[in-house]
Structure formats: structure tokens, C-alpha cells
Write an enzyme that holds these catalytic residues in place. Structure first.
Site, PDB file in Angstrom:
ATOM      1  N   GLN A 150      43.019  44.979  48.362  1.00  0.00           N
ATOM      2  CA  GLN A 150      44.286  44.263  48.439  1.00  0.00           C
ATOM      3  C   GLN A 150      45.129  44.715  49.635  1.00  0.00           C
ATOM      4  O   GLN A 150      45.866  43.920  50.215  1.00  0.00           O
ATOM      5  CB  GLN A 150      45.050  44.482  47.128  1.00  0.00           C
TER       6      GLN A 150
ATOM      7  N   LYS B 137      51.689  44.861  45.980  1.00  0.00           N
ATOM      8  CA  LYS B 137      51.496  43.488  45.527  1.00  0.00           C
ATOM      9  C   LYS B 137      50.034  43.318  45.185  1.00  0.00           C
ATOM     10  O   LYS B 137      49.153  43.659  45.983  1.00  0.00           O
ATOM     11  CB  LYS B 137      51.905  42.525  46.661  1.00  0.00           C
TER      12      LYS B 137
ATOM     13  N   GLY C 233      48.749  37.368  38.562  1.00  0.00           N
ATOM     14  CA  GLY C 233      47.596  37.219  37.665  1.00  0.00           C
ATOM     15  C   GLY C 233      46.293  37.610  38.339  1.00  0.00           C
ATOM     16  O   GLY C 233      46.236  37.859  39.536  1.00  0.00           O
ATOM     17  N   ASP C 234      45.255  37.677  37.556  1.00  0.00           N
ATOM     18  CA  ASP C 234      43.875  37.878  38.030  1.00  0.00           C
ATOM     19  C   ASP C 234      43.000  37.460  36.836  1.00  0.00           C
ATOM     20  O   ASP C 234      43.463  36.685  35.978  1.00  0.00           O
ATOM     21  CB  ASP C 234      43.641  39.345  38.435  1.00  0.00           C
TER      22      ASP C 234
ATOM     23  N   LYS D  49      43.750  42.763  52.589  1.00  0.00           N
ATOM     24  CA  LYS D  49      43.974  41.336  52.365  1.00  0.00           C
ATOM     25  C   LYS D  49      45.448  40.987  52.607  1.00  0.00           C
ATOM     26  O   LYS D  49      45.773  40.032  53.302  1.00  0.00           O
ATOM     27  CB  LYS D  49      43.592  41.003  50.922  1.00  0.00           C
TER      28      LYS D  49
ATOM     29  N   LYS E 271      47.166  47.042  42.416  1.00  0.00           N
ATOM     30  CA  LYS E 271      46.417  46.246  41.437  1.00  0.00           C
ATOM     31  C   LYS E 271      46.584  46.907  40.081  1.00  0.00           C
ATOM     32  O   LYS E 271      46.852  48.110  40.000  1.00  0.00           O
ATOM     33  CB  LYS E 271      44.933  46.211  41.821  1.00  0.00           C
TER      34      LYS E 271
HETATM   35  P1  NDP Z   1      39.882  33.672  35.563  1.00  0.00           P
HETATM   36  O1  NDP Z   1      40.043  34.606  34.433  1.00  0.00           O
HETATM   37  O2  NDP Z   1      40.760  32.488  35.651  1.00  0.00           O
HETATM   38  O3  NDP Z   1      38.372  33.150  35.625  1.00  0.00           O
HETATM   39  C1  NDP Z   1      37.308  34.034  35.750  1.00  0.00           C
HETATM   40  C2  NDP Z   1      36.018  33.244  35.690  1.00  0.00           C
HETATM   41  O4  NDP Z   1      34.942  34.091  36.035  1.00  0.00           O
HETATM   42  C3  NDP Z   1      35.727  32.707  34.294  1.00  0.00           C
HETATM   43  O5  NDP Z   1      34.993  31.541  34.424  1.00  0.00           O
HETATM   44  C4  NDP Z   1      34.882  33.828  33.708  1.00  0.00           C
HETATM   45  O6  NDP Z   1      34.020  33.404  32.662  1.00  0.00           O
HETATM   46  C5  NDP Z   1      34.060  34.240  34.902  1.00  0.00           C
HETATM   47  N1  NDP Z   1      33.675  35.652  34.774  1.00  0.00           N
HETATM   48  C6  NDP Z   1      34.493  36.718  34.568  1.00  0.00           C
HETATM   49  N2  NDP Z   1      33.781  37.832  34.457  1.00  0.00           N
HETATM   50  C7  NDP Z   1      32.497  37.470  34.601  1.00  0.00           C
HETATM   51  C8  NDP Z   1      31.280  38.167  34.584  1.00  0.00           C
HETATM   52  N3  NDP Z   1      31.244  39.491  34.381  1.00  0.00           N
HETATM   53  N4  NDP Z   1      30.140  37.461  34.796  1.00  0.00           N
HETATM   54  C9  NDP Z   1      30.172  36.131  35.006  1.00  0.00           C
HETATM   55  N5  NDP Z   1      31.298  35.404  35.007  1.00  0.00           N
HETATM   56  C10 NDP Z   1      32.432  36.068  34.820  1.00  0.00           C
HETATM   57  O7  NDP Z   1      40.010  34.575  36.877  1.00  0.00           O
HETATM   58  P2  NDP Z   1      40.336  34.116  38.368  1.00  0.00           P
HETATM   59  O8  NDP Z   1      39.733  32.799  38.648  1.00  0.00           O
HETATM   60  O9  NDP Z   1      41.777  34.329  38.596  1.00  0.00           O
HETATM   61  O10 NDP Z   1      39.579  35.246  39.216  1.00  0.00           O
HETATM   62  C11 NDP Z   1      38.228  35.111  39.643  1.00  0.00           C
HETATM   63  C12 NDP Z   1      37.974  36.054  40.798  1.00  0.00           C
HETATM   64  O11 NDP Z   1      38.865  35.738  41.881  1.00  0.00           O
HETATM   65  C13 NDP Z   1      38.201  37.536  40.509  1.00  0.00           C
HETATM   66  O12 NDP Z   1      37.293  38.302  41.298  1.00  0.00           O
HETATM   67  C14 NDP Z   1      39.614  37.780  41.026  1.00  0.00           C
HETATM   68  O13 NDP Z   1      39.848  39.136  41.336  1.00  0.00           O
HETATM   69  C15 NDP Z   1      39.586  36.901  42.263  1.00  0.00           C
HETATM   70  N6  NDP Z   1      40.892  36.504  42.789  1.00  0.00           N
HETATM   71  C16 NDP Z   1      41.789  35.823  42.000  1.00  0.00           C
HETATM   72  C17 NDP Z   1      43.008  35.438  42.529  1.00  0.00           C
HETATM   73  C18 NDP Z   1      43.976  34.593  41.761  1.00  0.00           C
HETATM   74  O14 NDP Z   1      44.965  34.136  42.362  1.00  0.00           O
HETATM   75  N7  NDP Z   1      43.768  34.311  40.497  1.00  0.00           N
HETATM   76  C19 NDP Z   1      43.396  35.821  43.911  1.00  0.00           C
HETATM   77  C20 NDP Z   1      42.342  36.436  44.670  1.00  0.00           C
HETATM   78  C21 NDP Z   1      41.161  36.788  44.102  1.00  0.00           C
HETATM   79  P3  NDP Z   1      34.394  33.750  31.121  1.00  0.00           P
HETATM   80  O15 NDP Z   1      35.444  32.757  30.764  1.00  0.00           O
HETATM   81  O16 NDP Z   1      33.105  33.575  30.428  1.00  0.00           O
HETATM   82  O17 NDP Z   1      34.883  35.166  31.102  1.00  0.00           O
END
Ligand code: NDP
Length: 449
Positions: free
Chosen positions: A114, A93, A168-169, A117, A129
């Protein structure tokens, strides 16, 4: 670096040698190894039968070609990945990430994190992943759909509700999950709702899944604050990112009475001392899919956009890095400490560098590592699987209540275990040990497989 136990040193050396160049994976393994010395000192049998070596080697790694046709009629090729890391506690997962930086090492670090977690949630899910180096930025709806369909055409043969259940991620939200599920259903001729999570409500999704990671991370920080008789009320907070995790972190902090004054995307950050206008943020990022700089133009007075700076220069009491790995450096951590930060909760996976973590812990800042603090997303994915299995659909309130309970348990288990192992307040150690012991117990029961 904390000293690695001498029994673990050769194991780590071998992991680094066999996975040369995969720096994020090395970073994730080293952090866990730093915690395991205390476990094997107390419970030496966990070092037997190459258990730790097996834990560091994925059960299966799949890399595949993803060909698709862009709007100009050109054939594009991307690379797809799925790392099925450990299935001791349940089907693999973990999310799918679509971002140009994706490579095998990144997916392995995420898959490795993961495992622990998912174990921490107490729910029956293993660790995996996946993703692709596809860049969704600037792509049309049609291109996103064709890419998702091609990606799933290969991936589907490796999935199943009892085998592997992606979500998603970064770069993969509700829209992409819809295309992926549609293609899975078409290819397999099965309405197997439990094969993907993060689905839309009309086709088997769970209420509160969209909000779960951000809400959960905020619950976790709230529990940490409570250990010092503090809460969010009136506190200035900074949340990096403006995607799924960041948005719902901002929402829950606001519900808890905190004021989020800054958030970001990969181009820059915005500061709004009145508190980020969440409805406006959602309109820009979720509806219009535009850059965060738009916020300043649409909000007018009071907000400012900073390009090319570090969001961690903004003084705050609570910091929640929620964008991506290694986005908060040692220098950023020193600035935050100097500016009086009291708690840091990782909404993203491994957003703080090892140096930053050391600085926070050394300064007595409450620090919640991602594998514990952001586990609410995957936990609610497991609740989505439960609802799918029983062909049921729970209310938002019931689902959020389960989420809040799970986050409280994770917090308390990490805190109690850190104390038991002689490091009170060290949530990194607590999270690694709780996760490890659950997985190790199941792996031991199965024999050498
Ligand atoms: P999204 O794609 O929804 O959002 C990602 C955000 O982070 C955007 O604002 C993006 O900006 C910014 N970002 C991405 N890459 C970079 C970078 N290299 N430098 C600066 N900003 C960056 O992703 P999520 O919110 O789903 O995921 C965010 C984090 O949380 C990740 O580490 C993910 O692995 C983790 N996570 C997510 C989960 C989930 O349920 N979605 C669960 C647990 C962890 P821009 O639009 O400019 O790319």
C-alpha cells in the site's frame, strides 16, 4: 529470483529474520528489493541513514481482541489488526480485510504494498492496512453489525482524518463500512466523515468509489494494450473473483467492448461464452449474497459451473486476477501463455506468484502489477477525502474522469521510469521505483524518524 543487489542483501536477510514465517510479507519485500538495486546504483544516497531498513519496518502495529456475541448468545473472540506502515506522504491509508486467513503477515504484506501504491497515485496518502480473522460467511446481519461495532470500539482510538483512514477490502463492503462509521461517530461524538472511505452516498461517500478499483484496473490494462496499438474490443477476457473488484472490472471491460467469459468465487468458477450477465451476477452476489454456482441455475442454457478447477484453464486474451493473493501460479501462467494471453492486469493484491510474473514477463505478455493496476480504489478514496474536507460532492462523471486521469498517469509514469532504468515494458520495476522514490524523498527530508 532476480539477483538482489549486494548492498541490499544484508538488509533483506535482516527483514526475513525479524519477520520469520510471514511468507507473504517476505514475498512483497523481495519483489521491491529486486527493483531497488537499480535505484541505489544511480542514487546511492537512498541507501544512507538506514532508509530502506526503516521503510521495511512498520511505524506502528496494533493487535487487539475483538469479543462479540453471536445469535446463539455465545461469546466469540476474533483478533483485530491495524498496521500503520508509513506516513511519509500523508495519513495512513488502506483497507480492512475480514477473512479467516488474516494474520499479521498478510496485513503487513498488504500494508507494505500500500505504501508504494498510494505514492503512485500522486495523492497525499501514507500506507496502512488492517482487518480481522473474522469470517463473515454465513453470519447474520446482527452478527456482522455486532462484530463491526466491537472491532471499531478498539480501532477508533487509533484513527482520525489526519492520522489513519481505513476503507474496505475482502469481506468489508458498503454494509460493513456503514456499521464501522456509525460506531466511530457514536464513540467519538464527532461527524468526522474523512475518517473512513467507501461510505454510502447519503453520509459522505464518493460517487464512483464502489466501481473505482475495477474500473481503474481496466483503464490500466487499456493503457498497456494501447502501447501495442491494441484495445479491448472483441477480446475474450477472464476475471477471477466475483466481489467488488471483479464485478466492476467486468462492467468496464464490457463498456470497452470486451467479453468476459468466466469469473469465480472461492468454491469454483462459471463460464458463459455469451459473456457474463452482469445484472444477474450482481443480483446473486450483491443482493442475495449467494454462491456463484447459482448463476448457472438462474441463467439456464449456455452457462457452466466448474468446481475445484482453475479458472486460468479457460483460454483468453486478457486475464485479470481479482480475488486474492497467490491465486495464479506458475503452472496457471504457463497455461495462459500457451492459450495466447496478451495482457494480465492484477486487480487483486499480489494475485500472481513470483514464478507466474516471471513467466508472463519472459513471454512478452503485458503485465500490470497490483500496486499500479489496482490503485484506482485508493485514489478514489483520496478523492472521497477531498470531497469530505471541502464538504462537497462531485458528479459520477467528474469523479470517473479524475480516476481515468490518475490511472493514465500511473501507467505512463511506470512505463517511462522502466525505460529510464533500462527495462522498457517492465511495469513491476517501474511501479516499485516510482513509488519508492516519492516515499524516499519525503523520508529523507524528515531526517531519521
Ligand atoms: P470482496 O470480498 O468483495 O471479493 C473477494 C472475491 O474473491 C470473492 O469472490 C471471494 O470469493 C474471492 N476470494 C476471496 N478469497 C479467496 C480465496 N482464498 N480463493 C479464491 N477466491 C477467493 O473483495 P474485493 O473485491 O474488495 O477484493 C479482491 C482483491 O482486490 C483483494 O486482493 C483486495 O486486497 C484487492 N483490492 C481491493 C480493493 C477495493 O477497493 N475493494 C482495492 C485494491 C485492491 P468468496 O465469496 O467465495 O469468498
Amino acid at each position: 529470483m532476480t539477483k538482489i543487489d549486494e548492498k541490499l542483501e544484508p538488509i533483506l536477510a535482516e527483514v526475513l529474520r525479524r519477520n520469520a514465517g510471514e511468507l507473504e510479507f517476505h514475498q512483497a519485500v523481495i519483489e521491491v528489493m529486486e527493483s531497488l538495486g537499480r535505484v541505489i546504483a544511480k542514487k546511492p544516497h537512498y541507501a544512507d541513514h538506514a532508509l530502506i531498513e526503516r521503510l521495511c519496518e512498520p511505524e506502528r502495529q496494533i493487535i487487539f481482541r475483538v469479543p462479540w456475541v453471536d445469535d446463539a448468545g455465545q461469546v466469540q473472540i476474533n483478533r483485530g489488526f491495524r498496521v500503520q506502515f508509513n506516513s511519509a506522504l500523508g495519513p495512513y491509508k488502506g483497507g480492512l480485510r475480514f477473512h479467516p486467513s488474516v494474520n499479521l503477515g498478510i496485513i503487513k504484506f498488504l500494508g507494505f504494498e500500500q505504501i508504494f501504491k498510494n505514492a503512485l497515485t500522486g495523492l497525499p496518502i501514507g500506507g496502512g492496512k488492517g482487518g480481522s480473522d473474522f469470517n463473515p460467511r454465513g453470519r447474520s446481519e446482527g452478527e456482522i453489525m455486532r462484530f463491526c461495532q466491537s472491532f471499531m470500539t478498539e480501532l477508533q482510538r487509533h484513527l482520525g482524518e489526519y492520522t489513519d483512514v481505513p476503507a474496505g477490502d475482502i469481506g468489508v463492503g458498503g454494509r460493513e463500512i456503514g456499521y464501522l462509521f456509525g460506531q466511530f461517530k457514536r464513540l467519538t461524538n464527532r461527524y468526522e466523515a474523512g475518517v473512513l472511505t467507501g461510505k454510502g452516498l447519503v453520509y459522505g461517500g464518493s460517487r464512483a468509489r464502489t466501481e473505482a478499483t475495477g474500473f481503474g484496473a481496466t483503464y490500466f490494462v487499456s493503457s498497456m494494450l494501447a502501447t501495442r496499438s491494441m484495445d479491448f474490443e472483441g477480446r475474450k477476457c477472464v476475471v477471477s473473483g466475483s466481489g467488488n473488484v471483479a464485478t466492476y472490472t467486468i462492467e468496464k471491460i464490457r463498456q470497452f467492448g470486451g467479453i468476459v467469459i468466466a469469473c469465480s468465487d472461492s468454491s469454483g468458477y462459471i463460464i458463459d461464452e455469451d459473456g457474463i450477465d452482469l445484472e444477474l451476477l450482481k443480483e446473486i452476489k450483491q443482493v442475495r449474497r449467494e454462491r456463484i454456482s447459482q448463476y448457472v441455475q438462474m441463467k439456464g442454457a449456455g452457462a457452466r459451473y466448474v468446481e475445484d478447477g482453475s479458472i486460468w484453464d479457460v483460454p483468453c486474451e486478457v486475464a485479470m486476477p481479482s480475488a486474492t493473493q497467490n491465486e495464479l501460479t506458475g503452472k496457471d501462467a504457463s497455461t495462459l501463455v500457451k492459450n495466447g494471453v496478451i495482457a494480465v492486469g492484477e486487480g487483486a493484491n499480489m494475485p500472481c506468484t513470483p514464478e507466474a510474473v516471471r513467466i508472463f514477463q519472459g513471454a512478452g505478455v503485458l503485465f500490470g502489477p497490483g500496486k499500479a493496476a489496482n490503485a484506482g480504489g485508493v485514489a478514489t478514496s483520496a478523492l472521497e477525502m477531498q470531497q469530505n474536507a471541502s464538504r462537497d460532492s462531485w458528479s459520477f462523471e467528474k469523479t470517473e474522469e479524475r480516476l481515468a486521469g490518475i490511472m493514465r498517469n500511473i501507467h505512463d509514469n511506470c512505463a517511462e521510469t522502466a525505460e529510464e532504468y533500462g527495462a522498457p515494458g517492465d511495469y513491476v520495476l517501474g511501479a516499485n521505483i516510482v513509488g519508492f522514490e516519492r516515499v524516499a524523498a519525503a523520508m529523507t527530508a524528515f531526517g531519521v524518524i
